[in-house]
Write a protein that holds these residues in place. Sequence first.
Motif, short mmCIF file in Angstrom:
data_model
loop_
_atom_site.label_atom_id
_atom_site.label_comp_id
_atom_site.label_asym_id
_atom_site.label_seq_id
_atom_site.Cartn_x
_atom_site.Cartn_y
_atom_site.Cartn_z
N LEU A 123 49.81 32.62 39.86
CA LEU A 123 49.83 32.05 40.95
C LEU A 123 48.48 31.55 41.34
CD1 LEU A 123 52.68 33.12 40.92
CD2 LEU A 123 52.46 33.75 43.24
N ASP A 124 48.11 30.34 42.16
CA ASP A 124 46.99 30.14 42.64
C ASP A 124 45.93 30.23 41.85
OD1 ASP A 124 48.30 29.26 45.23
OD2 ASP A 124 48.19 31.17 45.90
N PHE A 125 45.92 29.92 40.51
CA PHE A 125 44.63 29.93 39.72
C PHE A 125 43.64 29.16 40.26
CE2 PHE A 125 41.99 28.82 36.35
CZ PHE A 125 41.43 29.99 35.83
N GLU A 126 43.99 28.03 40.44
CA GLU A 126 42.72 27.25 41.02
C GLU A 126 41.96 27.63 42.04
OE1 GLU A 126 40.30 23.52 40.12
OE2 GLU A 126 41.94 24.66 39.09
N GLY A 127 42.68 28.06 43.20
CA GLY A 127 42.08 28.51 44.18
C GLY A 127 41.26 29.72 44.02
N HIS A 128 41.63 30.44 43.19
CA HIS A 128 40.79 31.63 42.81
C HIS A 128 39.59 31.52 42.23
CE1 HIS A 128 43.52 34.82 44.79
NE2 HIS A 128 44.65 34.48 44.04
N ALA A 129 39.76 30.42 41.23
CA ALA A 129 38.48 29.92 40.30
C ALA A 129 37.56 29.28 41.30
CB ALA A 129 39.10 29.20 39.39
N VAL A 130 38.02 28.72 42.21
CA VAL A 130 37.12 27.93 43.05
C VAL A 130 36.15 28.88 43.94
CG1 VAL A 130 36.66 26.51 45.00
CG2 VAL A 130 38.16 25.83 43.40
N ARG A 131 37.14 29.99 44.17
CA ARG A 131 36.45 31.12 45.27
C ARG A 131 35.29 31.93 44.54
NH1 ARG A 131 39.97 35.03 48.47
NH2 ARG A 131 40.58 35.79 46.61
N LEU A 132 35.95 31.98 43.36
CA LEU A 132 35.18 32.91 42.48
C LEU A 132 33.53 32.17 42.16
CD1 LEU A 132 34.45 35.10 40.30
CD2 LEU A 132 35.71 33.40 38.51
N GLU A 133 33.56 31.05 41.88
CA GLU A 133 32.37 30.12 41.62
C GLU A 133 31.53 30.25 42.78
OE1 GLU A 133 33.78 26.32 40.48
OE2 GLU A 133 34.47 27.16 38.61
N ARG A 134 32.25 30.14 44.19
CA ARG A 134 31.35 30.10 45.29
C ARG A 134 30.84 31.57 45.61
NH1 ARG A 134 32.00 32.33 50.26
NH2 ARG A 134 30.85 30.89 52.21
N SER A 135 31.72 32.55 45.35
CA SER A 135 30.95 33.83 45.42
C SER A 135 29.90 34.06 44.56
CB SER A 135 32.15 35.06 45.22
OG SER A 135 33.10 34.99 46.27
N LEU A 136 30.09 33.73 43.24
CA LEU A 136 28.78 33.83 42.25
C LEU A 136 27.68 33.03 43.05
CD1 LEU A 136 30.95 33.41 38.99
CD2 LEU A 136 29.71 35.46 39.69
N GLY A 137 27.90 31.85 43.34
CA GLY A 137 26.82 31.11 43.80
C GLY A 137 26.08 31.69 45.03
N GLU A 138 26.78 32.30 45.74
CA GLU A 138 26.34 33.05 47.00
C GLU A 138 25.17 34.31 46.56
OE1 GLU A 138 26.37 32.09 50.51
OE2 GLU A 138 27.14 30.12 49.54
N LEU A 139 25.57 34.71 45.63
CA LEU A 139 24.76 35.87 45.20
C LEU A 139 23.66 35.31 44.00
CD1 LEU A 139 27.56 38.72 44.91
CD2 LEU A 139 25.92 38.11 46.64
N ASP A 140 23.56 33.91 43.91
CA ASP A 140 22.79 33.43 42.91
C ASP A 140 22.99 33.71 41.32
OD1 ASP A 140 21.00 32.08 44.77
OD2 ASP A 140 19.92 34.12 45.19
N MET A 141 24.32 33.91 41.27
CA MET A 141 24.86 34.13 39.72
C MET A 141 25.64 32.74 39.14
SD MET A 141 26.40 37.97 39.25
CE MET A 141 26.69 38.50 40.99
N GLY A 142 25.25 32.57 38.01
CA GLY A 142 26.09 31.47 37.46
C GLY A 142 27.50 31.86 36.97
N MET A 143 28.05 30.91 36.97
CA MET A 143 29.52 30.90 36.33
C MET A 143 29.61 31.07 34.78
SD MET A 143 32.77 31.34 36.97
CE MET A 143 34.45 30.88 36.13
N PRO A 144 30.07 32.21 34.04
CA PRO A 144 29.75 32.58 32.61
C PRO A 144 30.50 31.50 31.65
CG PRO A 144 30.93 34.25 33.56
CD PRO A 144 30.59 33.66 34.74
#
Length: 285
Positions: A44-65
């Motif tokens: 369920l809601d995979f796209e939304g979780h993926a978008v938020r994951l990328e945002r969280s990583l970006g806010e901590l200066d981490m890249g998406m692996p």
Amino acid sequence: MSRTVYVNGDFLPEEDAKVSVFDRGFLFADGVYEVTSVLGGKILDFEGHAVRLERSLGELDMGMPMSRDELLDIHRRLVTENEIEDGLIYLQITRGAADRDFAYPPEGTPQTVVLFTQTKPGLADAPMAKVGLKVITIPDLRWDRRDIKTVQLLYPSMGKMAAKAAGADDAWMIEDDMITEGTSNNAYIVKDNTIITRHLGHEILHGITRAAVLRFAAEAQMKVEERSFSLAEAQAADEAFVTSASTFVMPVVQIDGQAVGEGTPGPVAARLREIYLDESRKAAV
């Protein structure tokens, strides 16, 4: 039977999965996570979780692996190999392993990526949805960037334990005399057929289930107000409920020992739960 888990590119039996003692997630809580639900073997809601994951990583200066497609493939393989019909997939990404230092490790340090599943038969048919949650309130003592889904979950854990000790199911947190959110969910009240939930900002997690539920509510022509609300307003409400990826829409029937409305799950929460489950199953991947 042992679960298959994913660790840094490998699918392994859970007893063989290892993470370094120098991992910054362990030493500094320097990492983010997501939890997705599985119903009927679909995510369920995979796209939304993926978008938020990328945002969280970006806010901590981490890249998406990895790419979203690669991440989805990992989710699907874990669902298949662990024969998950109903359950959860937990994902955690940290800044990686390096000698302990408050400064970030050198650029190019491999991130740590871990995923595992939990089977939850009948996840959508939780008996608590018919009974409703009892919550207590506690001061919100977390750091200010609650919009980043980090693994800093000690205070929410303490809140859940405080609720348990008080004979309740969960805790809602209060800051500046206003409810922020629950320990692991977004909080709502209903008054005069209006759904009220705190506006987005650094003070709360930008819930994926929250976004979907508010969208479905608007489509169903329900009135929604995104604003702060107080404990007194919550206790005087007609209904209350929470949303999260693992509980969907869950009614709240008592706050600090005082019944909300009739002290039973209300029709708005019940209808939103029904709509969310129906629509999310249709869109599941």
